[in-house]
Design a protein around this motif. Structure first.
Motif, short mmCIF file in Angstrom:
data_model
loop_
_atom_site.label_atom_id
_atom_site.label_comp_id
_atom_site.label_asym_id
_atom_site.label_seq_id
_atom_site.Cartn_x
_atom_site.Cartn_y
_atom_site.Cartn_z
N PRO A 101 0.82 -1.22 0.00
CA PRO A 101 0.00 0.00 0.00
C PRO A 101 0.85 1.26 0.00
N GLU A 102 2.13 1.15 0.34
CA GLU A 102 2.99 2.33 0.33
C GLU A 102 3.11 2.93 -1.08
N ASN A 103 3.03 2.08 -2.13
CA ASN A 103 3.21 2.63 -3.48
C ASN A 103 2.43 1.89 -4.55
N TRP A 104 1.37 1.19 -4.19
CA TRP A 104 0.56 0.50 -5.20
C TRP A 104 -0.91 0.85 -4.99
N ASP A 105 -1.58 1.26 -6.06
CA ASP A 105 -3.00 1.61 -6.01
C ASP A 105 -3.81 0.35 -5.66
N PRO A 106 -4.50 0.32 -4.51
CA PRO A 106 -5.20 -0.91 -4.09
C PRO A 106 -6.39 -1.27 -4.98
N SER A 107 -6.77 -0.39 -5.92
CA SER A 107 -7.88 -0.73 -6.81
C SER A 107 -7.41 -1.48 -8.06
N ILE A 108 -6.10 -1.64 -8.22
CA ILE A 108 -5.55 -2.32 -9.40
C ILE A 108 -5.15 -3.74 -9.03
N HIS A 109 -5.68 -4.71 -9.78
CA HIS A 109 -5.43 -6.12 -9.48
C HIS A 109 -4.86 -6.80 -10.74
N PRO A 110 -3.56 -7.05 -10.78
CA PRO A 110 -2.86 -7.40 -12.02
C PRO A 110 -3.26 -8.71 -12.69
N LEU A 111 -3.83 -9.66 -11.95
CA LEU A 111 -4.14 -10.93 -12.60
C LEU A 111 -5.57 -11.02 -13.12
N ARG A 112 -6.30 -9.92 -13.02
CA ARG A 112 -7.60 -9.87 -13.71
C ARG A 112 -7.35 -9.75 -15.21
N LYS A 113 -8.21 -10.35 -16.01
CA LYS A 113 -8.02 -10.30 -17.45
C LYS A 113 -8.22 -8.90 -18.02
N ASP A 114 -8.96 -8.03 -17.32
CA ASP A 114 -9.17 -6.68 -17.83
C ASP A 114 -8.12 -5.70 -17.33
N TYR A 115 -7.08 -6.18 -16.67
CA TYR A 115 -5.98 -5.30 -16.26
C TYR A 115 -5.22 -4.90 -17.52
N ASP A 116 -5.01 -3.59 -17.70
CA ASP A 116 -4.42 -3.11 -18.96
C ASP A 116 -2.89 -3.02 -18.93
N GLY A 117 -2.28 -3.43 -17.85
CA GLY A 117 -0.82 -3.45 -17.80
C GLY A 117 -0.18 -2.15 -17.37
N LYS A 118 -0.98 -1.11 -17.15
CA LYS A 118 -0.41 0.18 -16.77
C LYS A 118 0.02 0.16 -15.30
N LYS A 119 1.16 0.79 -15.06
CA LYS A 119 1.62 0.92 -13.69
C LYS A 119 0.89 2.07 -13.01
N PRO A 120 0.56 1.93 -11.74
CA PRO A 120 -0.09 3.06 -11.04
C PRO A 120 0.90 4.19 -10.83
N GLU A 121 0.35 5.39 -10.65
CA GLU A 121 1.20 6.55 -10.36
C GLU A 121 2.02 6.26 -9.11
N PHE A 122 3.30 6.61 -9.16
CA PHE A 122 4.18 6.32 -8.03
C PHE A 122 3.94 7.34 -6.92
N LYS A 123 3.19 6.95 -5.93
CA LYS A 123 2.91 7.80 -4.79
C LYS A 123 2.48 6.92 -3.62
N LYS A 124 2.29 7.52 -2.48
CA LYS A 124 1.89 6.76 -1.30
C LYS A 124 0.38 6.61 -1.27
N TYR A 125 -0.10 5.36 -1.18
CA TYR A 125 -1.54 5.10 -1.15
C TYR A 125 -2.03 4.71 0.24
N GLY A 126 -1.14 4.23 1.09
CA GLY A 126 -1.56 3.80 2.42
C GLY A 126 -0.35 3.41 3.24
N ILE A 127 -0.58 2.76 4.37
CA ILE A 127 0.52 2.31 5.24
C ILE A 127 0.33 0.84 5.57
N TYR A 128 1.40 0.22 5.95
CA TYR A 128 1.38 -1.18 6.36
C TYR A 128 1.67 -1.24 7.85
N ARG A 129 0.79 -1.81 8.62
CA ARG A 129 0.96 -1.84 10.07
C ARG A 129 1.51 -3.20 10.49
N TYR A 130 2.65 -3.17 11.15
CA TYR A 130 3.25 -4.39 11.67
C TYR A 130 2.62 -4.75 13.01
#
Length: 494
Positions: A101-130
């Motif tokens: 979530p630090e740098n991947w858009d959580p709405s993009i799921h790469p193994l769906r057949k309708d994924y167009d292969g575009k990389k998400p904008e490089f920015k912070k989308y969320g945090i990961y809590r340990y």
């Protein structure tokens, strides 16, 4: 042979419970986007149970989690949430596994057949809590993902009371390559070249698992000679992996002399690999339906000479470990994985066998020339570093004997090839790598190209166990425990 049963969401818990009660265990969970085929998303659960039992579940946007019943399913379900956007209801961990979530858009799921292969904008989308451990005197030690040595990235987060480890949390998947997506649309020969490089030191056996699936789909019956030659290379790979692993165990307890001696044997084995196949890691030794190597009398002589040396040196190393108190002091009771933990996590390979589980794909799901030979499966109930050391020693002896048997009985016949293709049918392939079971699911489209490919590496199954193996040990023992399990980062992170 697979027995597939289509089930509903309300039935899955009972079906899985029944399989586990009968001694079955999870091999893999495979999700595929089959909406274009009129199926919606399909999740297939593969269990080892007198062959392979397959449960097929068609789902929309969510599916019932089975992690509370089958802990081994935990990371598969997190992976499905990341890669397909399907929510495992009731899952105990809502964090992402692979898509940070630090740098991947959580709405993009790469193994769906309708994924167009575009990389998400490089920015912070969320945090990961340990996970946190609180209390007086608790301290933390963070290791990685970048390490001092030339190894792959992995993050290890220790919570300690003094030096004793109270909790270890691992976080991997730092260099996801998208291997499964890259293979889609490739023909089986092109995909073979890709999957053989998933984890280079297990290239031969991972390729065998893939070929077992593809050649079944294409109706290819191998010649006996090809079958035997493939097993010769598979066992050579097992030997050089195990020799290297034994060397690293001595290195991590301050015994560089036996370690360097073993590394010199490893080097000789890898040079032999190059003589036989043209590559130290034996890359591209196979093709669909065949092998790209020639083993005649001169190669047989070189192999036999090497096997004699390996056998002699392994016996010396085994005796040294057993007769040296300071070695036993470090190896015994360190990094224990108890049988119950191994069962719940569906461990495989050396890790499973050292914890009392008699699991070996060559015996449970025999393939190639292993159908014609007895494979003894050494096991131990101790579950510690010493047990994993001794299992490897025993398996080196066995591999030596197997190779000699294959070469002495090497047939000379021709392959029978057929050109069968049933679009959108699927098959699975298994093989026993030096780390354990390698599992492939392959579905071909109407042109015979890859529609869906899923690979489960033994390290994906075994990595979670290290979090239990180190509990109560001191942090200085972690490298030793880690080496004794010899888990792959690249095999785990496709």
């Amino acid at each position: 042979m697979y027995l597939e049963e289509e089930i509903s969401e309300t039935e899955i818990y009972g079906k899985v419970e029944s399989i586990i009660k009968k001694g079955g265990y999870l091999l893999s969970i495979v999700c595929s986007d089959e909406r274009a085929l009129g199926e919606d998303f399909v999740i297939r659960y593969f269990f080892r149970e007198e062959g392979i039992k397959v449960l097929k579940l068609c789902v929309g946007t969510k599916f019932p989690s089975i992690t509370s019943l089958c802990p081994a399913a935990k990371n598969y379900e997190r992976e499905i949430r990341d890669m397909f956007g399907l929510v495992p209801e009731g899952h105990p961990d809502s964090r992402s596994l692979m898509l940070y979530p630090e740098n991947w858009d959580p709405s993009i799921h790469p193994l769906r057949k309708d994924y167009d292969g575009k990389k998400p904008e490089f920015k912070k989308y969320g945090i990961y809590r340990y996970k946190e451990v609180f209390g007086e005197g608790i301290n933390k030690v963070l290791v990685g993902p970048i390490h001092a040595g030339i190894i792959e990235p992995g993050h290890f987060r220790f919570s300690l009371a003094g030096e004793a480890i109270l909790q270890l949390e691992i976080r991997h998947f730092w260099k996801h390559r998208g291997v499964e997506k890259v293979c889609e649309g490739k023909n089986p020969e092109e995909a073979l070249r890709i999957v053989s490089r998933i984890s280079g030191d297990n290239a031969v056996n991972i390729s065998l698992a893939y070929l077992n699936a593809v050649e079944t789909l294409l109706g290819i019956k191998l010649s006996q000679r090809v079958s035997y030659l493939r097993c010769v290379l598979a066992e050579l790979e097992r030997i050089w992996n195990h020799v290297r692993d034994l060397g690293w165990l001595f290195m991590d307890i301050g015994f560089p002399l036996p370690a360097q001696h073993l590394f010199s044997i490893q080097e000789q084995l890898m040079r032999l690999n190059k003589v036989i196949t043209g590559h130290r890691f034996m890359f591209d030794a196979f093709s669909i339906g065949g092998v790209n190597v020639k083993i005649e009398d001169e190669e047989k002589r070189l192999i036999d000479k090497m096997l004699t040396l390996v056998e002699k040196e392994t016996k010396e190393v085994e005796r040294f470990a057993i007769e040296t108190p300071s070695v036993r002091d470090r190896f015994e009771t360190t990094g224990r994985i108890f049988r119950k933990t191994a069962m719940e996590l569906s461990l495989c390979g050396v890790c499973a066998r050292a914890s009392g589980l008699k699991r070996d794909t060559r015996v449970e799901l025999p393939y190639l020339a292993y159908k014609d030979f007895d494979v003894n499966v050494p096991i131990s109930e101790q579950g510690d570093v010493m047990a994993r050391f001794m299992i490897r020693v025993e398996e080196i002896y066995q591999s030596v004997n197997l190779i000699r048997g294959f070469l002495e009985n090497l047939p000379n016949d021709n392959a029978e090839k057929q050109n069968l293709l049933f679009p959108y049918s699927w098959s699975v392939g298994n093989a026993e790598t030096p780390r354990g079971n390698a599992f492939f699911f392959v579905m071909l489209d109407e042109k015979g190209n890859i529609y869906r490919l899923k690979y489960t590496d033994p390290s994906f199954r075994n990595w979670p166990a290290i979090q239990y193996a180190v509990l109560g040990d001191i942090i200085a023992d972690f490298p030793l425990v880690n080496k004794s399990m010899n888990l792959s980062y690249s095999g785990n992170d496709l």
